[in-house]
Scaffold this active site. Structure first.
Site, PDB file in Angstrom:
ATOM      1  N   ASP A 632       0.843  -1.204   0.000  1.00  0.00           N
ATOM      2  CA  ASP A 632       0.000   0.000   0.000  1.00  0.00           C
ATOM      3  C   ASP A 632       0.875   1.250   0.000  1.00  0.00           C
ATOM      4  OD1 ASP A 632      -2.441   1.288  -0.108  1.00  0.00           O
ATOM      5  OD2 ASP A 632      -2.659   1.405   2.071  1.00  0.00           O
ATOM      6  N   ASP A 670       3.180   3.116   7.466  1.00  0.00           N
ATOM      7  CA  ASP A 670       1.901   2.432   7.270  1.00  0.00           C
ATOM      8  C   ASP A 670       2.065   1.021   6.714  1.00  0.00           C
ATOM      9  OD1 ASP A 670      -0.657   1.639   7.008  1.00  0.00           O
ATOM     10  OD2 ASP A 670      -1.291   3.234   5.663  1.00  0.00           O
TER      11      ASP A 670
END
EC number: 2.7.11.1
Length: 781
Positions: A632, A670
């Protein structure tokens, strides 16, 4: 009655944003409500119910929240009841949105916030299900409704989307202004495409049984229906809360969903009863109903209605073997049902539209919490992930570099202190452990990581001096992020409520079991800066973890109020926690500003080359050390901070190298969707059944999700380093097409460097991993 608002833009997966809006509603002690579909299925297909202030269709997320920015439709009159139907007692009437509201200044939006453009992105080739070969399709619209990816510096602790949150974030600053897209990529290059098809059957332990096959088909049917139906759902008044502002609509809310839930058991979704739509919209309603019917039949194995064809992957110059279990990909007809409404807006409704955009952006984080975006990580042994037969037929197997085959190293000496050594062994699955014993064991493991025997008071960790200089800098569904100073060094504190019964920003609090993998993943990647054989400083540093107990400190509430008054908050004010509430506080290093906000602030294309070099090197080191895939890596998860160092050093498989910094250091954050492996343990997030994640349109980010699924055949426990190459291709696309530089390409050196990056963009998909790119591509020679 105010005019209807336009259809939403592509809902991008984000954790939080800096968008402001109406003051968040506090829902103290609100228990989770079981999902029930709404009553009137005609609302599914009302073309007036899908309007919002954003600019394009969104099928990335489904929601039952009336505050959902994808579905804040026009004001709705009282619903007609069918003949013979009973009138519900005590049903409150719906109130139309006022024509004029007082003016409020609009907070700057990040391009990942689902609002802006009033039209869906155009597809010159006429196929809304795939990207155009022209790279300018990935550009941003000029009216502020940019379709870029999430710009959040932190991501919430659990989710795919974008994702669920992870505790590896750093400091967030104010968003920059929007960027007019400028495409400079080669016109003859074709973007890789992955059709908006149904997912390959997810790899699971029931795959070999007939019951497993039936279960998978049922899940596909449910996902297809959910995505289709709620894309057209009418939420009513966008200013109402999830269950009504005062909770009075709860009975009607659950009753409506229960009735429709029974109707969805059969495929008979064709319209019955009276229509609420106008003559102009009725044809769209019928088309939508037929699409849902076809999707339902397709999931059940019915023939006809959908033309099948093989989806094309990224174009390669080398040979690659065909996947053994390669199947046909069927393009979903749902994406052909997207429509926009060109209704004229009166002067008074412009104010309402601007205000609604802010409210929509604020409710986006709560939407993610309601629909499977915050799942826990899966921890398993390497031997238990999907069969190696699937891996043997992957898109990139024939191109695997020799560097990718090195076994995961035993990296850290056990003689080091616990905080400076790996903790992956704590995640070893214990199948024979009792549930009660497991919870106690997870708590003990977490306290061990915190170097505590139990929770400590807030005041023992955060002194009065630290609290006085705290400033809120970010937020997410997981909680709040504050900046403070420790030992004269700025740090970021990520505060996450755990083990409580209250919903926090619409999401359940995490348990000891769920938060432990998030902490260990952040720690493993942070420890790469201390390694010898494979070393990099490209991942955000985790300084410490603490478990504290108590209500929110008043000084933190003051910092929260200041953030809300200046930027606007999407979260509930954290003043409802009791004295026995537990929190995890993760202290990160200062990370900088994300690449999305810096898109107009970089000095030259040479700086962009350094950024690509640093990211590629960090991914390559993580591949060699942890068999790592980020999964991601959009430009909101790449942080930049100033550095006085001329060069940054890294070590890959024992070989030391350096990278010119050009004054900036990169930090990757993240790890919500990430996959890593060490000592025979694999930690990953299974998104095989999250169909909404793979149905986005309008940005290359969504295509990357589909290409990853095609690469790993929907088996997310496997190791496929080619997925890192796909995200590097995405970032290069952003640099070439959506970033502007202070120094134009007016010197021979800068022109030559731009051509090198364009060549990198054209050829990088022929490499099998970030390691292969770093060691073999001419850009990094």
């Amino acid at each position: 009655m105010a005019a209807s608002l336009p259809l939403p833009a592509s809902g991008l997966f984000r954790t939080y944003g800096a968008a402001g809006g109406g003051r968040p509603r506090r829902r103290q002690g609100l228990a989770a409500v079981q999902w029930f579909p709404p009553q009137d299925r005609k609302r599914f297909f009302s073309s007036s119910s899908s309007d919002t202030s954003s600019g394009g269709p969104s099928q990335s997320v489904v929601s039952d929240d009336p505050d959902d920015p994808d579905f804040p439709g026009s004001p709705v009159g009282q619903r007609r009841r069918r003949a013979g139907a009973r009138l519900a007692k005590g049903r409150p009437s719906q109130i139309a949105t006022p024509r004029r509201l007082r003016l409020r200044s609009r907070c700057p939006q990040k391009c990942s916030t689902p609002c802006g453009a009033l039209e869906p992105p155009s597809f010159p080739n006429g196929n809304p299900g795939s990207l155009s070969p022209d790279l300018r399709v990935c550009g941003q619209p000029r009216d502020g409704g940019e379709l870029g990816t999430s710009a959040s510096l932190f991501s919430s602790l659990a989710s795919p989307g974008p994702g669920f949150p992870a505790p590896e974030d750093s400091i967030c600053t104010d968003p920059s202004t929007f960027l007019d897209a400028a495409s400079e990529a080669p016109s003859n290059f074709h973007l890789p495409e992955a059709s908006l098809d149904q997912a390959p059957l997810p790899c699971s332990q029931d795959a070999a049984t007939g019951g497993g096959r039936f279960t998978r088909l049922a899940h596909q049917a449910q996902a297809s229906l959910r995505s289709a139906l709620f894309s057209f759902l009418d939420p009513g008044n966008p200013e109402d809360s999830e269950l009504g502002t005062d909770g009075k609509n709860l009975q009607e809310f659950c009753h409506d969903r229960e009735l429709v839930g029974r109707r969805l058991e059969s495929p008979g979704l064709s319209g019955r009863g009276k229509k609420r739509t106008t003559d102009q919209d009725s044809c769209r309603e019928i088309e939508s109903q037929e699409s849902v019917q076809i999707e339902y039949e397709e999931a059940r194995g019915c023939k006809g209605g959908i033309a099948s064809g093989k989806s094309n992957g990224p174009e390669r110059t080398r040979l690659s073997r065909k996947r053994k279990h390669q199947g046909t990909a069927e393009t979903s007809l749902l994406h052909h049902c997207q429509v926009t409404k060109g209704q004229k807006m009166e002067d008074g409704s412009c104010v309402t539209q601007d205000l609604t955009r802010l409210q929509n952006a604020c409710s986006w984080t709560k939407t993610r919490a309601s629909f499977s975006f915050h799942k826990k990580k899966i921890v398993t042994a390497v031997s238990e992930v999907c069969s190696c037969d699937t891996l043997a037929g992957s898109l990139s197997e024939s191109l695997m570099s020799e560097y990718s085959h090195h076994p995961v190293q035993n990296r850290t000496s056990c003689a080091l202190s616990p905080w400076h050594s790996s903790s992956m062994y704590l995640l070893t699955p214990l199948k024979t452990q009792q549930v009660t014993d497991k919870r106690t064991s997870d708590a003990e493991k977490l306290y061990g990581e915190c170097n505590q025997v139990g929770p400590i008071p807030f005041s023992d960790y955060l002194s009065e001096e630290k609290l006085e200089c705290c400033e809120k800098i970010g937020e997410g569904v997981f909680g709040e992020v504050f900046q403070t100073v420790t030992n004269h060094t700025p740090v970021a504190l990520k505060i996450i409520a755990i083990e409580g019964q209250n919903l926090v920003n619409g999401a359940h609090q995490k348990t000891f079991e769920e938060i432990l993998p998030e902490i260990i993943i952040s720690k493993e990647l942070s420890l790469l800066s201390d390694e010898a054989c494979n070393r990099t400083e490209g991942f955000i540093g985790l300084n410490s973890v603490h478990c504290v107990q108590g209500s929110y400190p008043p000084l933190l509430l003051q910092a929260w109020d200041h953030y809300h008054s200046t930027k606007g908050s999407a979260n509930d004010r954290p003043d409802f926690f009791r004295e026995d509430q537990l929190f995890i506080v993760l202290e990160f290093e200062f990370g900088g500003i994300d690449l999305e906000q810096m898109r107009k602030k970089l000095s030259s294309i040479a700086t962009a080359k350094s950024i690509l070099h640093q990211i590629t090197a960090s991914l390559a080191v993580a591949e060699a050390s942890l068999h790592f895939e980020h999964r991601d890596l959009h430009w909101g998860n790449v942080l930049l901070k100033k550095t006085s160092l001329k060069e940054l050093h890294y070590t890959l498989n024992g070989k030391k190298s350096s990278i010119p910094t050009r004054g900036l250091q990169v930090n990757i954050i993240d790890y919500t969707l990430s996959r890593l492996e060490r000592d025979g343990i694999v930690v990953f997030c299974d998104i095989s059944r999250d169909e909404d994640l793979f149905m986005g349109q309008g940005d290359y980010q969504f295509e990357i999700y589909r290409l990853m699924r095609k690469e790993n055949n929907n088996c997310w426990g496997e190791y496929h380093p080619y997925n890192n190459v796909l995200w590097l291709h995405y970032l290069t696309d952003k640099i070439l097409n959506q970033m502007t530089f202070k120094s134009k390409h007016n010197t021979p050196a800068l022109k030559r460097m731009k051509k090198q990056i364009q060549h990198f963009y054209q050829t990088m998909l022929n490499f099998s991993s970030a390691t292969d790119l770093l060691c073999q591509h001419s850009l990094f020679k």
